[in-house]
Design a protein around this motif. Structure first.
Motif, mmCIF file in Angstrom:
data_model
loop_
_atom_site.group_PDB
_atom_site.id
_atom_site.type_symbol
_atom_site.label_atom_id
_atom_site.label_comp_id
_atom_site.label_asym_id
_atom_site.label_seq_id
_atom_site.Cartn_x
_atom_site.Cartn_y
_atom_site.Cartn_z
ATOM 1 N N UNK A 1 70.457 -26.865 -38.705
ATOM 2 C CA UNK A 1 70.760 -26.063 -37.526
ATOM 3 C C UNK A 1 71.249 -24.673 -37.910
ATOM 4 N N UNK A 19 73.847 -13.869 -37.664
ATOM 5 C CA UNK A 19 75.242 -13.484 -37.508
ATOM 6 C C UNK A 19 75.728 -12.921 -38.837
ATOM 7 N N UNK A 76 83.340 -27.645 -33.845
ATOM 8 C CA UNK A 76 82.250 -28.169 -33.018
ATOM 9 C C UNK A 76 82.792 -29.274 -32.127
ATOM 10 N N UNK A 93 68.315 -11.822 -32.945
ATOM 11 C CA UNK A 93 69.419 -12.387 -32.184
ATOM 12 C C UNK A 93 70.055 -13.624 -32.785
ATOM 13 N N UNK A 94 69.415 -14.247 -33.779
ATOM 14 C CA UNK A 94 70.133 -15.396 -34.314
ATOM 15 C C UNK A 94 70.616 -15.169 -35.729
ATOM 16 N N UNK A 116 68.046 -22.777 -36.655
ATOM 17 C CA UNK A 116 68.264 -22.149 -35.370
ATOM 18 C C UNK A 116 69.135 -20.908 -35.509
ATOM 19 N N UNK A 117 70.016 -20.895 -36.504
ATOM 20 C CA UNK A 117 70.956 -19.789 -36.672
ATOM 21 C C UNK A 117 71.068 -19.468 -38.150
ATOM 22 N N UNK A 130 76.814 -11.196 -34.059
ATOM 23 C CA UNK A 130 75.365 -11.212 -34.095
ATOM 24 C C UNK A 130 74.776 -9.802 -34.135
ATOM 25 N N UNK A 131 73.550 -9.755 -34.595
ATOM 26 C CA UNK A 131 72.809 -8.502 -34.574
ATOM 27 C C UNK A 131 72.178 -8.369 -33.188
ATOM 28 N N UNK A 143 79.447 -18.253 -32.685
ATOM 29 C CA UNK A 143 78.254 -19.103 -32.707
ATOM 30 C C UNK A 143 78.362 -20.203 -31.663
ATOM 31 N N UNK A 144 79.535 -20.845 -31.586
ATOM 32 C CA UNK A 144 79.645 -22.018 -30.716
ATOM 33 C C UNK A 144 79.891 -21.651 -29.267
ATOM 34 N N UNK A 145 80.748 -20.653 -29.026
ATOM 35 C CA UNK A 145 81.103 -20.343 -27.650
ATOM 36 C C UNK A 145 80.340 -19.156 -27.101
ATOM 37 N N UNK A 165 76.551 -30.375 -35.517
ATOM 38 C CA UNK A 165 75.741 -29.318 -36.108
ATOM 39 C C UNK A 165 75.502 -29.612 -37.578
#
Lengths: 459, 486
Positions: free
Chosen positions: B65, B432, B86, B429-430, B285-286, B424-425, B456-458, B92
């Motif tokens: 992830x 960080x 998390x 967008x994914x 994903x990130x 993040x940029x 990332x989480x919130x 994750x």
């Protein structure tokens, strides 16, 4: 019957001989036509069955399952287009061939007259499924998943072969239409108990029963989307169908032998629903919810009352469509975010509103909202088990509550709330995906208008 | 059971020492064959991931992830806080990709290891305050069952920043900001300075600020190992490899005002295995860029900065390698145990190291005399010309010092404003960032890790608001500059 089997078999050469830009169009269109042909089977005459030949027949139990199987092939093809787009042409054709082969074997399984032929085809369906899971699955764990899937089912079904041969020897025939009339009550001796176990274990593993369900989350999570769809929608129902057919031969031993499996199913129902509440992987959640729904079907088949059989049949069809739709929704998520974890892709309602509508409908169907056939199935099973024993209502009620809880948990986590930063640029829903969801939902909603089609032979 | 009593009983006894048992081994498994057979059986049984064709245990998983590029203290801190914050436990899957498991060139372990709250930017003060709280309670945060507690050897000796006439006003301002955030700093006049630290020559010093609590230095290697151990116990996967490629997909989207932007997302990371052409595509994903001094190169791989200069697409990540020297010397007449971390107005700094009259120190070179960051060779002439004279002037006892050793390390130097990049940029967008701290990354690592994990989480910073540290400031030009920084 040949009017369905031959076209399905001929879909394979058609795939191989199609032009590269026509393979999806050809296979989807023709499989849709075949499914429309199979709809004619639903026109069943009262009590009896439609007998097409010495080998194939269909009655009110197998006709809905047959239509579900043929309906599912175009849906599987539509769902697989995206993740196969990067493969070479031969691989794509091979994948489609596997799906068609699986379809063919399943059609023949559901309409087989002879129980040995049923058994052979039952085992044969394992091979294309295994190939799909291990070759086209997503992670390295798929090898493990394939192994679990194969060996659990094989171990369960080997005794079934022995039992069938023994029954053939004693009864003289295994033709389903004849054993309906020739079945003799068997006494409860030790050897008959083993006979009962040998007959039922294969289907218990396939359903799956709670203690033997380890293969299901693995297989579902690691399989590609078409594999998950066909596993959830049809292969699990093979178990239910088989159980309903074979219990004719096993009276009255079932009255005693059913107890441990009833306990396992009732308890397992609540357990797997509770596990769903703690799942973080979306596909895993849907897989465990399948186990929970199928446990209801096991309870229904083991009780053997008219209402429970009606409920089991309705539940099988309803669960097939709903579960397959949920897997398609989860896959549409996965293709965009590349992760199956629920909390990483939240708040999708603001970004993809139409898909949110499909999520809502699927989740509501999953929690057995009236007037869908999910409710009819569950309600009939609950009522039948209440009349079998008043105490089961507690467990059944708990299960219904927890099912509602996890379905809504899944809906709210993925759809509501503020979206995360890293999903801002996901592709909007493709028409293909919306078609897929609509084709799942349409039969489900139409059946709630006329549920007697799916209520089985007892209706 | 029997094996454990054997271990316990014999570890101390002569028999244990005689047979040379290592920790975790038993007498019955002297040549390791037993454990090999056990490993083979375990890999075949269902429950493990067994590939019948070849051994792939050195490769990263096919999907994860979150992929964290860089396994230094910042990367591990982000991994730790991701697993800690998390919501459902174990949700994750995190993969940390680190090129060099010996950390031979990593900034973390070559750092001097100081921690201070004496910054001028309030967010920096808050970051350091949380970090010192983390370090003070490190055995509550990083406890692993059955493992010994960590001892990061924190010396709470404080920082002493000296200011000349011109810098005195700025220093007073800074101290006000620091006190507002909760740091305990006191201002000292030259006379108070002479009273407290008689070994200082206060010529040219108008004002000094001395951190009285929560400042000092610690062992960065211990923090790194503690984080590594804890993070592995939480289920984070480690991989030894280098990120060579990002495969991304992009979408042309319209903002609310109607202008078109091209938003990219990385969906695959190619991790190349050391000394081999083999690479593994990891679906993710990130991506978290915590590659330290090499973050600029990693950002370029993701396509950050490919565009006409002056636009958001053309804004590169301005983090580059800068080499800094650290010298260790011995001076028996030097200042005693109470010596804080002294920073001279000329930029030279030193601190006590250990209890044997050893001191660590160095100086930040000016822009013109920046050493070549191609290798980590030490320039001893730099010490003679640039470090020793101001040192000897400030502390007369240092006129008779003897350099014992020296090393060089990299700063992940942010050429824009020498403060970190977090968050993040806007276009990729994914991805960080958690990098660019230009020499004070180690001391802010726990807090920055938490901030990135929250992002990332919130989706927003929850505890410390680091929105002024986002990437977009490079495009909009808003510098977050520190006054008085080494």
């Amino acid at each position: 019957m040949l009017k369905i089997i031959i076209p399905t078999a001929m879909l394979m050469p058609m795939t191989w001989l199609s032009k590269p830009n026509m393979i999806w169009i050809n296979s989807t269109a023709y499989s849709l036509l075949i499914s429309l042909i199979s709809l004619s089977h639903l026109n069943q005459l009262g009590d009896n069955s439609l007998n097409f030949s010495l080998l194939f027949f269909s009655d009110s139990l197998s006709a809905p399952l047959l239509v579900l199987t043929t309906w599912l092939l175009p849906l599987m093809l539509v769902a697989s287009q995206s993740h196969l787009s990067k493969e070479t042409l031969t691989r794509k054709k091979l994948y489609i061939t596997m799906l068609i082969l699986l379809q063919l074997l399943l059609i023949m399984t559901f309409t087989a007259t002879e129980l040995i032929m049923f058994y052979i085809l039952f085992e044969a369906t394992l091979i294309p499924t295994l190939i799909i899971i291990t070759r086209w699955g997503n992670q390295t764990e798929r090898l493990n998943a394939g192994l679990y899937f194969l060996f659990y089912t094989l171990m369960g079904s080997l005794p079934l072969l022995v039992a069938l041969l023994y029954i053939q020897h004693t009864l003289g025939t295994l033709n389903f239409l004849i054993i309906q009339y020739w079945a003799k009550p068997i006494s409860t001796t030790w050897s008959n108990i083993f006979l009962w176990l040998a007959c039922m274990m294969a289907f218990m593993v396939k359903m799956p029963l709670y203690g033997l369900h380890l293969w299901l989350p693995k297989a579902h999570v690691e399989a590609p989307i078409a594999g998950s769809m066909v596993l959830a929608a049809v292969l699990l129902k093979l178990g239910g169908y088989g159980m309903m057919r074979i219990t004719i031969l096993l009276n009255p031993t079932t009255n005693q032998m059913a107890y441990p499996f009833m306990m396992l199913s009732l308890w397992g129902m609540v357990m797997t629903s509770s596990i769903c509440l703690r799942q973080t992987d979306l596909k895993s959640l849907i897989a465990y919810s399948s186990v929970s729904h199928m446990a209801l079907v096991i309870v229904a088949v083991l009780i053997q009352t008219p209402w429970s059989y009606m409920g089991a049949t309705a539940l099988m069809i309803a669960h097939g469509l709903t579960s397959s739709m949920l897997f398609c929704l989860a896959n549409s998520n996965y293709e965009r975010v590349h992760s199956r974890t629920m909390i990483l892709a939240r708040g999708l309602q603001t970004i993809l509103p139409l898909m949110a509508a499909w999520w809502l409908l699927a989740s509501l169907a999953n929690l057995a909202l009236p007037p869908t056939i999910n409710l009819i199935g569950e309600l009939f099973v609950v009522m039948a088990s209440f009349s079998w024993s008043n105490m089961t209502i507690i467990l059944m009620g708990t299960n219904i509550i927890i099912t509602a809880l996890y379905s809504l948990y899944m809906l709210i986590t993925t759809q509501r709330g503020k979206y995360t930063h890293h999903i801002k640029n996901i592709n909007p829903s493709f028409t293909r995906e919306n078609t897929l969801m609509a084709l799942h939902m349409l039969p489900l909603l139409l059946l709630s208008l006329n549920p007697k089609i799916v209520l089985g032979p007892i209706y | 059971m029997l094996r454990r009593t054997l271990l316990l009983g014999l570890c101390r006894g002569p028999l244990g020492r005689g047979l040379g048992t290592h920790r975790g081994g038993s007498i019955l498994d002297r040549d390791g064959k037993m454990s090999e057979i056990k490993k083979k059986i375990q890999s075949i049984l269902p429950g493990g991931d067994w590939n019948p064709l070849y051994d792939t245990s050195y490769l990263p998983p096919e999907s994860s992830d979150v992929v964290i590029v860089g396994g230094g203290v910042l990367g591990l801190s982000v991994a730790y806080w991701l697993k800690k914050l998390e919501k459902p436990r174990g949700a994750i899957r995190v993969l940390v990709v680190e090129r060099d498991h010996t950390y031979s060139r990593a900034s973390t372990v070559l750092s001097v290891g100081g921690i201070r709250q004496q910054f001028s930017v309030p967010e920096n003060v808050q970051l350091s305050l949380f970090s010192i709280d983390f370090l003070r309670n490190i055995n509550e945060y990083l406890a692993v069952a059955d493992d010994p507690p960590l001892d990061i050897q924190f010396n709470p000796s404080g920082y002493l920043l000296l200011a000349s006439e011109k810098g005195a006003a700025i220093m007073e301002n800074n101290v006000k900001v620091q006190r507002q955030e909760g740091a305990k700093v006191c201002l000292m006049s030259p006379e108070q300075l002479r009273n407290k630290f008689p070994w200082i020559n206060t010529e040219g010093v108008a004002l000094a600020s001395y951190g009285m609590e929560h400042e000092g230095w610690f062992d960065p290697w211990c923090l790194l190992q503690g984080l590594r151990r804890k993070v592995q116990s939480m289920g984070v996967l480690f991989c030894r490899g280098e990120v060579t490629r990002f495969v991304s997909s992009s979408n042309l989207m319209k903002t609310a005002s109607g202008e078109e932007v091209n938003l990219k997302r990385i969906h695959e990371v190619h991790v190349k295995i050391d000394q081999s052409l083999e690479y593994q595509p990891v679906e993710c994903a990130i991506v978290v860029n915590a590659a330290g001094a090499w973050s600029g190169q990693v950002a370029e791989l993701a396509g950050i900065g490919n565009g006409p200069p002056g636009t958001l697409q053309g804004t590169k990540l301005p983090v580059e390698l800068r080499k800094r020297y650290v010298y260790l010397w011995h001076c028996p007449q030097g200042p005693g145990l109470e010596t804080p971390f002294v920073i001279d107005p000329s930029g030279t700094y030193f601190r006590r190291e250990g209890l044997g009259h050893n001191y660590l120190g160095g100086c930040s070179p000016t822009e013109e005399e920046e050493p070549d960051p191609g290798n980590l060779e030490v320039d001893h002439d730099f010490f003679q010309d640039r470090v020793w004279p101001p040192l000897a002037q400030r502390v007369p006892a240092f006129e008779t010092l003897k350099v014992r050793s020296a090393w060089a390390g990299y700063y992940d130097y942010n050429t824009f404003d020498q403060n970190g990049v977090v968050g993040p940029h806007p276009l990729v967008i994914n991805m960080y960032f958690a990098t660019g701290f230009s020499g004070h990354g180690l001391q802010q690592a726990p807090a920055v890790g938490r901030a990135v994990a929250e992002m990332v989480l919130e989706g927003h910073f929850q505890t410390i608001n680091l929105s002024s540290f986002l990437f977009s400031r490079f495009y909009s030009g808003e510098k977050v500059q520190e006054h008085n920084i080494i």
